[in-house]
Design an enzyme around this catalytic site. Structure first.
Site, PDB file in Angstrom:
ATOM      1  N   CYS A   2       7.715  -7.148 -13.099  1.00  0.00           N
ATOM      2  CA  CYS A   2       8.451  -7.613 -14.269  1.00  0.00           C
ATOM      3  C   CYS A   2       7.828  -7.122 -15.569  1.00  0.00           C
ATOM      4  O   CYS A   2       6.623  -6.910 -15.664  1.00  0.00           O
ATOM      5  CB  CYS A   2       8.539  -9.131 -14.348  1.00  0.00           C
ATOM      6  SG  CYS A   2       9.153  -9.875 -12.842  1.00  0.00           S
ATOM      7  N   ARG A  27       8.864  -1.396 -14.462  1.00  0.00           N
ATOM      8  CA  ARG A  27       8.188  -2.538 -13.842  1.00  0.00           C
ATOM      9  C   ARG A  27       9.123  -3.373 -12.973  1.00  0.00           C
ATOM     10  O   ARG A  27       8.689  -4.323 -12.311  1.00  0.00           O
ATOM     11  CB  ARG A  27       7.594  -3.442 -14.921  1.00  0.00           C
ATOM     12  CG  ARG A  27       6.614  -2.743 -15.825  1.00  0.00           C
ATOM     13  CD  ARG A  27       6.174  -3.673 -16.914  1.00  0.00           C
ATOM     14  NE  ARG A  27       5.198  -4.606 -16.428  1.00  0.00           N
ATOM     15  CZ  ARG A  27       3.899  -4.404 -16.443  1.00  0.00           C
ATOM     16  NH1 ARG A  27       3.426  -3.284 -16.938  1.00  0.00           N
ATOM     17  NH2 ARG A  27       3.068  -5.292 -15.982  1.00  0.00           N
ATOM     18  N   TRP A  76      11.552  -7.883 -11.359  1.00  0.00           N
ATOM     19  CA  TRP A  76      11.427  -7.424  -9.969  1.00  0.00           C
ATOM     20  C   TRP A  76      11.198  -8.696  -9.168  1.00  0.00           C
ATOM     21  O   TRP A  76      10.153  -9.335  -9.292  1.00  0.00           O
ATOM     22  CB  TRP A  76      10.252  -6.465  -9.835  1.00  0.00           C
ATOM     23  CG  TRP A  76      10.088  -5.926  -8.446  1.00  0.00           C
ATOM     24  CD1 TRP A  76      10.742  -4.866  -7.898  1.00  0.00           C
ATOM     25  CD2 TRP A  76       9.197  -6.415  -7.426  1.00  0.00           C
ATOM     26  NE1 TRP A  76      10.318  -4.673  -6.600  1.00  0.00           N
ATOM     27  CE2 TRP A  76       9.379  -5.603  -6.285  1.00  0.00           C
ATOM     28  CE3 TRP A  76       8.285  -7.459  -7.362  1.00  0.00           C
ATOM     29  CZ2 TRP A  76       8.679  -5.793  -5.110  1.00  0.00           C
ATOM     30  CZ3 TRP A  76       7.577  -7.659  -6.185  1.00  0.00           C
ATOM     31  CH2 TRP A  76       7.771  -6.825  -5.069  1.00  0.00           C
ATOM     32  N   ASN A 102       5.645 -12.780 -15.956  1.00  0.00           N
ATOM     33  CA  ASN A 102       5.314 -11.729 -14.992  1.00  0.00           C
ATOM     34  C   ASN A 102       4.149 -12.248 -14.160  1.00  0.00           C
ATOM     35  O   ASN A 102       3.139 -12.652 -14.728  1.00  0.00           O
ATOM     36  CB  ASN A 102       4.922 -10.453 -15.763  1.00  0.00           C
ATOM     37  CG  ASN A 102       4.265  -9.420 -14.875  1.00  0.00           C
ATOM     38  OD1 ASN A 102       4.581  -9.325 -13.698  1.00  0.00           O
ATOM     39  ND2 ASN A 102       3.352  -8.652 -15.429  1.00  0.00           N
ATOM     40  N   GLY A 103       4.309 -12.252 -12.842  1.00  0.00           N
ATOM     41  CA  GLY A 103       3.228 -12.752 -11.988  1.00  0.00           C
ATOM     42  C   GLY A 103       3.765 -13.741 -10.972  1.00  0.00           C
ATOM     43  O   GLY A 103       4.973 -13.802 -10.726  1.00  0.00           O
ATOM     44  N   GLU A 483       1.705  10.690   3.496  1.00  0.00           N
ATOM     45  CA  GLU A 483       2.420  10.733   2.219  1.00  0.00           C
ATOM     46  C   GLU A 483       3.863  11.218   2.423  1.00  0.00           C
ATOM     47  O   GLU A 483       4.796  10.705   1.802  1.00  0.00           O
ATOM     48  CB  GLU A 483       1.647  11.650   1.247  1.00  0.00           C
ATOM     49  CG  GLU A 483       2.339  11.959  -0.068  1.00  0.00           C
ATOM     50  CD  GLU A 483       2.690  10.744  -0.924  1.00  0.00           C
ATOM     51  OE1 GLU A 483       2.342   9.617  -0.550  1.00  0.00           O
ATOM     52  OE2 GLU A 483       3.366  10.936  -1.946  1.00  0.00           O
ATOM     53  N   LYS A 487       7.165   9.114   1.352  1.00  0.00           N
ATOM     54  CA  LYS A 487       8.195   9.635   0.434  1.00  0.00           C
ATOM     55  C   LYS A 487       9.575   9.491   1.057  1.00  0.00           C
ATOM     56  O   LYS A 487      10.530   9.079   0.402  1.00  0.00           O
ATOM     57  CB  LYS A 487       7.952  11.118   0.095  1.00  0.00           C
ATOM     58  CG  LYS A 487       6.838  11.399  -0.883  1.00  0.00           C
ATOM     59  CD  LYS A 487       7.182  11.161  -2.329  1.00  0.00           C
ATOM     60  CE  LYS A 487       6.681   9.875  -2.885  1.00  0.00           C
ATOM     61  NZ  LYS A 487       5.328   9.521  -2.925  1.00  0.00           N
ATOM     62  N   GLU A 490      10.679   5.720   1.187  1.00  0.00           N
ATOM     63  CA  GLU A 490      10.973   5.002  -0.050  1.00  0.00           C
ATOM     64  C   GLU A 490      12.220   5.476  -0.776  1.00  0.00           C
ATOM     65  O   GLU A 490      12.858   4.682  -1.445  1.00  0.00           O
ATOM     66  CB  GLU A 490       9.761   4.976  -0.992  1.00  0.00           C
ATOM     67  CG  GLU A 490       9.347   6.314  -1.530  1.00  0.00           C
ATOM     68  CD  GLU A 490       8.173   6.195  -2.509  1.00  0.00           C
ATOM     69  OE1 GLU A 490       7.386   7.145  -2.577  1.00  0.00           O
ATOM     70  OE2 GLU A 490       8.065   5.173  -3.182  1.00  0.00           O
ATOM     71  N   HIS A 506      -1.732   8.967  22.067  1.00  0.00           N
ATOM     72  CA  HIS A 506      -2.216   7.608  22.350  1.00  0.00           C
ATOM     73  C   HIS A 506      -1.144   6.554  22.104  1.00  0.00           C
ATOM     74  O   HIS A 506      -1.439   5.373  22.017  1.00  0.00           O
ATOM     75  CB  HIS A 506      -3.466   7.319  21.513  1.00  0.00           C
ATOM     76  CG  HIS A 506      -4.595   8.243  21.811  1.00  0.00           C
ATOM     77  ND1 HIS A 506      -5.287   8.222  23.006  1.00  0.00           N
ATOM     78  CD2 HIS A 506      -5.132   9.266  21.093  1.00  0.00           C
ATOM     79  CE1 HIS A 506      -6.217   9.172  23.015  1.00  0.00           C
ATOM     80  NE2 HIS A 506      -6.136   9.822  21.852  1.00  0.00           N
ATOM     81  N   LYS A 606       8.138   0.764 -10.416  1.00  0.00           N
ATOM     82  CA  LYS A 606       7.134   1.805 -10.658  1.00  0.00           C
ATOM     83  C   LYS A 606       5.726   1.234 -10.733  1.00  0.00           C
ATOM     84  O   LYS A 606       4.776   1.864 -10.310  1.00  0.00           O
ATOM     85  CB  LYS A 606       7.500   2.525 -11.963  1.00  0.00           C
ATOM     86  CG  LYS A 606       6.606   3.701 -12.310  1.00  0.00           C
ATOM     87  CD  LYS A 606       6.870   4.871 -11.403  1.00  0.00           C
ATOM     88  CE  LYS A 606       5.899   6.006 -11.596  1.00  0.00           C
ATOM     89  NZ  LYS A 606       5.780   6.809 -10.369  1.00  0.00           N
TER      90      LYS A 606
HETATM   91  C1  F6R Z   1       4.948   5.790  -3.926  1.00  0.00           C
HETATM   92  C2  F6R Z   1       4.451   5.062  -5.059  1.00  0.00           C
HETATM   93  C3  F6R Z   1       3.576   3.882  -4.804  1.00  0.00           C
HETATM   94  C4  F6R Z   1       2.365   3.909  -5.754  1.00  0.00           C
HETATM   95  C5  F6R Z   1       1.544   2.638  -5.592  1.00  0.00           C
HETATM   96  C6  F6R Z   1       0.296   2.658  -6.444  1.00  0.00           C
HETATM   97  O1  F6R Z   1       5.697   6.897  -4.324  1.00  0.00           O
HETATM   98  O2  F6R Z   1       4.721   5.384  -6.184  1.00  0.00           O
HETATM   99  O3  F6R Z   1       3.155   3.820  -3.490  1.00  0.00           O
HETATM  100  O4  F6R Z   1       1.611   5.042  -5.471  1.00  0.00           O
HETATM  101  O5  F6R Z   1       2.320   1.530  -5.936  1.00  0.00           O
HETATM  102  O6  F6R Z   1       0.610   2.752  -7.790  1.00  0.00           O
HETATM  103  P1  F6R Z   1      -0.453   3.222  -8.844  1.00  0.00           P
HETATM  104  O7  F6R Z   1      -0.825   4.610  -8.528  1.00  0.00           O
HETATM  105  O8  F6R Z   1       0.251   3.101 -10.163  1.00  0.00           O
HETATM  106  O9  F6R Z   1      -1.618   2.292  -8.714  1.00  0.00           O
END
Ligand code: F6R
Length: 611
Positions: A2, A27, A76, A102-103, A483, A487, A490, A506, A606
């Site tokens: 948020c 956020r 969020w 927020n929290g 990774e 990707k 998500e 395994h 984000k």
């Molecule tokens: C995936 C992604 C998340 C962030 C994670 C950590 O594409 O963006 O997995 O990498 O939430 O976020 P930061 O790097 O901002 O601590």
């Protein structure tokens, strides 16, 4: 997560508040709302489900409003689904006290039960709704809003950044912070409160970051801060707001994600700029200079991070161990904070984070506070919490990353980790000079990879309807398998698992059939033969295979792989920087083909500022 913003001043408050909310959408973006004062001291609250644009449509022409005091929120969802009722601001039963939060309030059940006994009722499913009612409860007793706010805040457990306005005192914003970020923005035309500088930089020139256990009383030309735990007024000097210019346009790209993937050559270039001294065969990392002596004594590094940053950390583990010979362990920050593992005094804790605001990573750093452990950071966002609470660090210089899925930040993090490995390993390994010379060539090699975008798009189209995917790799290619799977999950919502190629036998191999394709990362030289053997095992079970490889293996893989993406050659240690672009583009094109909301995938945000 948020985002919170508020304004009190001479101008129409809704304009900076809505602009701030737009900047805070990273956020969370499932619902949004504002509360603002009108003549006769009433407060009006408008909320809407969806993005800020939906709220703007509901509000209509902002220029028509005359309010000078407003708070806003972009959500969020944690407690309660994203409905209008659960959106913030949340109010007390009389609609005279409005709170944005927020929290997470961990003791909301206990407070709710207590208030219910007093006749309060609750309309939403949020934890937040207890806050305005608790303030109301204390206001009824004290008839003093400031006292009521403080008493309520003292009773809250968990994490919070809170802003409150009230019809009882329509010339003040009250704010409080514990474990979630909050700051005051200062300008000649009024003052603001916000989750970060970007929420306020349209108006505010200066910023004062609030610290835990602080309450702020913000008026249009003054503010005061009090530490409620120590019952002490705080006098903290404001800092100039320094924000990199947010490029708001996507340019010719259909999505920010595609734009940011295409920025990879520039990103790596910026991360190494001025840091590699080829003439003297040395590395200069200004941000670490003040702790150089302590670094000399480090015999172990513990990397803490989340998500994509965690996977960058895994690449860093391999790099630092091989180049500098220092043992490294990488832990997901969300788990690290609950472990009781003792740290030796020569262990450095290195937090990796794009946003610098991830609650779990911050909690990991806070866990070692006061223990003498050296706290380092690799952060992209200047001025963020992690950059402020670490002892030293290296900025990524990737510029703002807008798309929720992290792409260019990963490139910068891996580059910075390679630089740190080289710095710590100066002269120690035969690889040192080799990598020092190769790193500056990487941006050009990434540009070569980007030229394969059409091929990757064609392959992505072919596989977009599959429901599952396995990603495999060995050594430096293994974190890329993780990774790549993240990707795909998500942004395309396809189930994907990353697994060390050698680990497949395994267990994971049991899943493989003609409907469960594998994405094999086999760019590295030293272990790719072994990965090819694992591909044989998949082929023998009718599994389809996409492989990322270099030119010299094309012939060998012709009959083994169903699809091939050929990338330039480089040292195994730097191969993740080329392979990353491939897995990012593949996920992007799958999601594009499925017609999904690529820059803002469902259920995500984000910056993850809650546990
Ligand atoms: C995936 C992604 C998340 C962030 C994670 C950590 O594409 O963006 O997995 O990498 O939430 O976020 P930061 O790097 O901002 O601590």
């Amino acid at each position: 997560m948020c985002g919170i913003v508020g304004y009190i001043g001479k101008n129409n408050a809704l304009i900076p508040v809505l602009n701030g909310l737009k900047n805070l959408e990273y956020r969370g973006y499932d619902s949004a709302g504002v509360a603002y004062t009108v003549k006769n001291n009433n407060v009006i609250c408008v909320k809407q489900v969806g993005r800020i644009d939906a709220l703007l449509a509901e509000l209509g022409q902002l220029n028509n409003y005359t309010t000078n005091l407003a708070i806003g929120h972009t959500r969020w969802a944690t407690h309660g689904s994203p409905t209008r009722l659960n959106a913030h601001p949340q109010s007390n039963n009389d609609s005279s006290i409005f709170v944005v939060h927020n929290g997470i309030i961990e003791n909301h059940d206990a407070i709710r039960s207590m208030l219910k006994k007093d006749g309060y009722y609750f309309a939403s499913n949020t934890d937040t709704e207890v806050i305005p009612n608790l303030i109301d409860h204390y206001y009824k007793k004290s008839q003093n809003l400031e006292t009521a706010f403080e008493l309520a805040i003292r009773q809250l457990e968990g994490a919070f950044a809170i802003a409150m306005i009230s019809a009882f005192k329509p010339n003040v914003i009250y704010a409080a912070k514990l474990s979630s970020p909050l700051a005051i923005g200062i300008s000649k035309s009024g003052n603001m409160v916000g989750s970060d500088a970007s929420a306020m930089n349209d108006v505010a020139e200066k910023i004062v970051y609030l610290e835990d256990y602080e309450i702020a009383t913000i008026k249009n030309s003054s503010y005061k801060i009090k530490n409620y735990k120590m019952a002490k007024n705080i006098n903290r000097q404001p800092e100039q707001i320094e924000l990199e210019n947010i490029e708001s346009s996507k340019g010719n790209f259909a999505h920010y994600m595609l734009k940011e993937i295409n920025e990879a050559p520039k990103t790596v270039q910026s991360a190494i700029l001025g840091r590699i001294k080829l003439e003297t065969h040395s590395i200069k990392l200004g941000g670490l200079e003040r702790v150089e002596e302590q670094l000399d004594n480090i015999d172990r590094i513990l990397i803490v991070a989340c998500g994509t940053s965690y996977y960058a950390g895994l690449v860093g583990e391999y790099l630092i161990e091989e180049i500098a010979g220092i043992p490294v362990e990488v832990q997901q920050a969300s788990e690290y904070k609950y472990r009781s593992e003792p740290l030796s005094k020569n262990t450095a804790l290195l937090a990796v984070s794009q946003s610098g605001e991830t609650a779990d990573t911050i909690a990991a750093l806070k866990k070692v506070e006061g223990s003498g452990t050296l706290k380092l950071g690799i952060v992209n966002s200047p001025g963020s919490t992690i950059s402020r609470i670490t002892d030293a660090g290296v900025y990524c210089h990737a510029g703002p990353e807008i798309s929720v899925a992290s792409t260019k930040a990963f490139m910068a993090q891996v580059t910075v980790l390679a630089l740190i490995a080289l710095k710590l390993g100066e002269g120690k390994s035969s690889l040192y000079i080799n990598l020092l010379n190769e790193l500056p060539a990487i941006p050009q090699k990434i540009s070569e990879v980007l030229k394969s975008a059409d091929t990757i798009q064609e392959i992505a189209k072919k596989y977009a309807s599959y429901k599952d995917f396995l990603y495999i790799g060995r050594g430096y290619d293994y974190p890329l398998a993780l990774e790549g799977a993240l990707k795909l999950k998500e942004i395309s919502y396809i189930h994907a698992e990353g697994c060390p190629a050698g680990e497949m036998k395994h267990g994971p191999l049991a899943m493989i059939d003609e409907l469960f394709p594998t994405f094999a990362l086999a760019g590295g030289k030293s272990l790719s033969q072994k990965t090819f053997s694992n591909m044989q095992e998949i082929k023998a079970r009718n599994g389809k295979i996409i492989v990322v490889t270099t030119k010299k293996s094309v012939k060998a893989l012709k009959d083994l792989a169903d699809d091939m993406i050929v990338i330039p050659d480089t040292n195994d240690q730097l191969m993740p920087l080329l392979e990353a672009v491939v897995v990012q583009l593949f996920a992007y094109y799958v999601a594009l083909h499925k017609g999904l909301d690529i820059d803002k995938p469902r259920n995500l945000a984000k910056s993850v500022t809650v546990e």
